[in-house]
Design a protein around this motif. Structure first.
Motif, PDB file in Angstrom:
ATOM      1  N   LEU A 101       0.832  -1.194   0.000  1.00 29.96           N
ATOM      2  CA  LEU A 101       0.000   0.000   0.000  1.00 29.96           C
ATOM      3  C   LEU A 101       0.870   1.250   0.000  1.00 29.96           C
ATOM      4  CD1 LEU A 101      -2.671  -1.043   2.664  1.00 29.96           C
ATOM      5  CD2 LEU A 101      -2.880  -1.106   0.169  1.00 29.96           C
ATOM      6  N   PRO A 102       0.599   2.226  -0.866  1.00 28.92           N
ATOM      7  CA  PRO A 102       1.407   3.455  -0.902  1.00 28.92           C
ATOM      8  C   PRO A 102       1.425   4.201   0.429  1.00 28.92           C
ATOM      9  CG  PRO A 102       0.014   3.291  -2.840  1.00 28.92           C
ATOM     10  CD  PRO A 102      -0.445   2.228  -1.901  1.00 28.92           C
ATOM     11  N   THR A 103       0.376   4.020   1.205  1.00 28.81           N
ATOM     12  CA  THR A 103       0.293   4.707   2.498  1.00 28.81           C
ATOM     13  C   THR A 103       1.047   3.957   3.590  1.00 28.81           C
ATOM     14  OG1 THR A 103      -1.800   3.578   2.900  1.00 28.81           O
ATOM     15  CG2 THR A 103      -1.913   5.807   1.967  1.00 28.81           C
ATOM     16  N   GLY A 104       1.609   2.811   3.234  1.00 31.90           N
ATOM     17  CA  GLY A 104       2.334   2.012   4.209  1.00 31.90           C
ATOM     18  C   GLY A 104       1.607   0.724   4.544  1.00 31.90           C
ATOM     19  N   GLY A 105       2.358  -0.306   4.859  1.00 32.35           N
ATOM     20  CA  GLY A 105       1.754  -1.592   5.179  1.00 32.35           C
ATOM     21  C   GLY A 105       1.339  -2.352   3.938  1.00 32.35           C
ATOM     22  N   GLU A 106       0.551  -3.346   4.137  1.00 34.31           N
ATOM     23  CA  GLU A 106       0.097  -4.166   3.024  1.00 34.31           C
ATOM     24  C   GLU A 106      -1.307  -4.685   3.303  1.00 34.31           C
ATOM     25  OE1 GLU A 106       3.049  -7.228   2.706  1.00 34.31           O
ATOM     26  OE2 GLU A 106       2.276  -8.340   4.420  1.00 34.31           O
ATOM     27  N   ARG A 107      -1.951  -5.128   2.236  1.00 31.54           N
ATOM     28  CA  ARG A 107      -3.295  -5.659   2.338  1.00 31.54           C
ATOM     29  C   ARG A 107      -3.287  -7.102   1.861  1.00 31.54           C
ATOM     30  NH1 ARG A 107      -7.554  -2.173  -0.682  1.00 31.54           N
ATOM     31  NH2 ARG A 107      -7.372  -0.974   1.249  1.00 31.54           N
ATOM     32  N   ASP A 108      -4.050  -7.942   2.547  1.00 25.24           N
ATOM     33  CA  ASP A 108      -4.175  -9.346   2.170  1.00 25.24           C
ATOM     34  C   ASP A 108      -5.454  -9.571   1.367  1.00 25.24           C
ATOM     35  OD1 ASP A 108      -2.662 -10.147   5.204  1.00 25.24           O
ATOM     36  OD2 ASP A 108      -1.978 -10.942   3.277  1.00 25.24           O
ATOM     37  N   TYR A 109      -5.313 -10.359   0.331  1.00 25.87           N
ATOM     38  CA  TYR A 109      -6.466 -10.820  -0.439  1.00 25.87           C
ATOM     39  C   TYR A 109      -6.490 -12.340  -0.378  1.00 25.87           C
ATOM     40  CZ  TYR A 109      -6.829  -6.134  -2.385  1.00 25.87           C
ATOM     41  OH  TYR A 109      -6.974  -4.783  -2.537  1.00 25.87           O
ATOM     42  N   TRP A 110      -7.720 -12.898  -0.424  1.00 30.74           N
ATOM     43  CA  TRP A 110      -7.878 -14.340  -0.284  1.00 30.74           C
ATOM     44  C   TRP A 110      -8.760 -14.914  -1.387  1.00 30.74           C
ATOM     45  CZ3 TRP A 110      -5.044 -16.856   3.286  1.00 30.74           C
ATOM     46  CH2 TRP A 110      -4.499 -16.088   4.324  1.00 30.74           C
ATOM     47  N   GLY A 111      -8.414 -16.124  -1.785  1.00 34.72           N
ATOM     48  CA  GLY A 111      -9.274 -16.855  -2.689  1.00 34.72           C
ATOM     49  C   GLY A 111     -10.408 -17.516  -1.922  1.00 34.72           C
ATOM     50  N   GLN A 112     -11.272 -18.204  -2.646  1.00 38.44           N
ATOM     51  CA  GLN A 112     -12.452 -18.796  -2.022  1.00 38.44           C
ATOM     52  C   GLN A 112     -12.142 -20.097  -1.287  1.00 38.44           C
ATOM     53  OE1 GLN A 112     -11.721 -18.957  -5.189  1.00 38.44           O
ATOM     54  NE2 GLN A 112     -12.282 -20.954  -6.029  1.00 38.44           N
ATOM     55  N   GLY A 113     -10.994 -20.675  -1.562  1.00 33.58           N
ATOM     56  CA  GLY A 113     -10.611 -21.917  -0.899  1.00 33.58           C
ATOM     57  C   GLY A 113     -10.980 -23.130  -1.734  1.00 33.58           C
ATOM     58  N   THR A 114     -10.133 -24.144  -1.659  1.00 31.07           N
ATOM     59  CA  THR A 114     -10.402 -25.392  -2.372  1.00 31.07           C
ATOM     60  C   THR A 114     -10.060 -26.564  -1.448  1.00 31.07           C
ATOM     61  OG1 THR A 114      -9.960 -26.630  -4.415  1.00 31.07           O
ATOM     62  CG2 THR A 114      -8.099 -25.463  -3.446  1.00 31.07           C
ATOM     63  N   GLN A 115     -10.905 -27.568  -1.463  1.00 32.07           N
ATOM     64  CA  GLN A 115     -10.734 -28.696  -0.558  1.00 32.07           C
ATOM     65  C   GLN A 115      -9.725 -29.689  -1.130  1.00 32.07           C
ATOM     66  OE1 GLN A 115     -12.300 -29.371   2.564  1.00 32.07           O
ATOM     67  NE2 GLN A 115     -10.808 -31.046   2.622  1.00 32.07           N
ATOM     68  N   VAL A 116      -8.801 -30.090  -0.276  1.00 35.27           N
ATOM     69  CA  VAL A 116      -7.867 -31.173  -0.589  1.00 35.27           C
ATOM     70  C   VAL A 116      -8.092 -32.267   0.442  1.00 35.27           C
ATOM     71  CG1 VAL A 116      -5.447 -31.879  -0.669  1.00 35.27           C
ATOM     72  CG2 VAL A 116      -6.152 -29.695  -1.676  1.00 35.27           C
ATOM     73  N   THR A 117      -8.433 -33.450  -0.037  1.00 37.22           N
ATOM     74  CA  THR A 117      -8.671 -34.584   0.855  1.00 37.22           C
ATOM     75  C   THR A 117      -7.746 -35.723   0.468  1.00 37.22           C
ATOM     76  OG1 THR A 117     -10.998 -33.980   1.110  1.00 37.22           O
ATOM     77  CG2 THR A 117     -10.374 -36.219   1.731  1.00 37.22           C
ATOM     78  N   VAL A 118      -6.969 -36.181   1.434  1.00 36.80           N
ATOM     79  CA  VAL A 118      -6.039 -37.288   1.212  1.00 36.80           C
ATOM     80  C   VAL A 118      -6.554 -38.481   2.016  1.00 36.80           C
ATOM     81  CG1 VAL A 118      -3.653 -38.063   1.275  1.00 36.80           C
ATOM     82  CG2 VAL A 118      -4.179 -35.621   0.977  1.00 36.80           C
ATOM     83  N   SER A 119      -7.033 -39.464   1.304  1.00 37.38           N
ATOM     84  CA  SER A 119      -7.658 -40.602   1.976  1.00 37.38           C
ATOM     85  C   SER A 119      -7.660 -41.804   1.050  1.00 37.38           C
ATOM     86  CB  SER A 119      -9.091 -40.253   2.377  1.00 37.38           C
ATOM     87  OG  SER A 119      -9.748 -41.377   2.921  1.00 37.38           O
ATOM     88  N   SER A 120      -7.557 -42.975   1.662  1.00 41.79           N
ATOM     89  CA  SER A 120      -7.636 -44.208   0.887  1.00 41.79           C
ATOM     90  C   SER A 120      -9.067 -44.724   0.866  1.00 41.79           C
ATOM     91  CB  SER A 120      -6.693 -45.257   1.474  1.00 41.79           C
ATOM     92  OG  SER A 120      -6.966 -45.460   2.844  1.00 41.79           O
TER      93      SER A 120
END
Length: 120
Positions: A101-120
């Motif tokens: 950010l030009p005013t200092g600091g930073e901003r976080d952006y996030w995606g919607q998320g995706t499920q990862v499942t590890v299972s037999s």
């Protein structure tokens, strides 16, 4: 504003591989880093891997040697190659982008998320 679109994820057997991809659009000129976080049920969100604009990478100890983060073919893309997956890798994985950010600091952006499942 920055928009993050994720792809990949799904169900895989232990020892298998998955690839996640995140594409940033919008005000991407001031992005300083992109990364992937994950959150398993009942646990706090944790950093999995990140990559700076300059290409420096950082990994959680639990994924070192198994996961690789890369820029793909553009600096607004963050790919996460996950190999030798374990059941404990099961979580919702979310893409993150940090914007200076030009005013200092930073901003976080996030995606919607995706499920990862590890299972037999």
């Amino acid at each position: 504003q920055v928009q993050l679109v994720e792809s990949g994820g799904g169900l895989v057997q232990p020892g298998g591989s998955l690839r996640l991809s995140c594409v940033a659009s919008g005000s991407i000129r001031r992005l300083t880093a992109m990364g992937w976080y994950r959150q398993a049920p009942g646990k706090e969100r944790e950093l999995v891997a990140s990559i700076t604009r300059g290409g420096s990478t950082n990994y959680a100890d639990s994924v070192k040697g198994r996961f690789t983060i890369s820029r793909g073919n553009a600096e607004n893309i963050a790919d996460l190659q996950m190999n030798s997956l374990k059941p404990e890798d099961t979580a919702v994985y979310s893409c993150n982008a940090k914007q200076w950010l030009p005013t200092g600091g930073e901003r976080d952006y996030w995606g919607q998320g995706t499920q990862v499942t590890v299972s037999s």
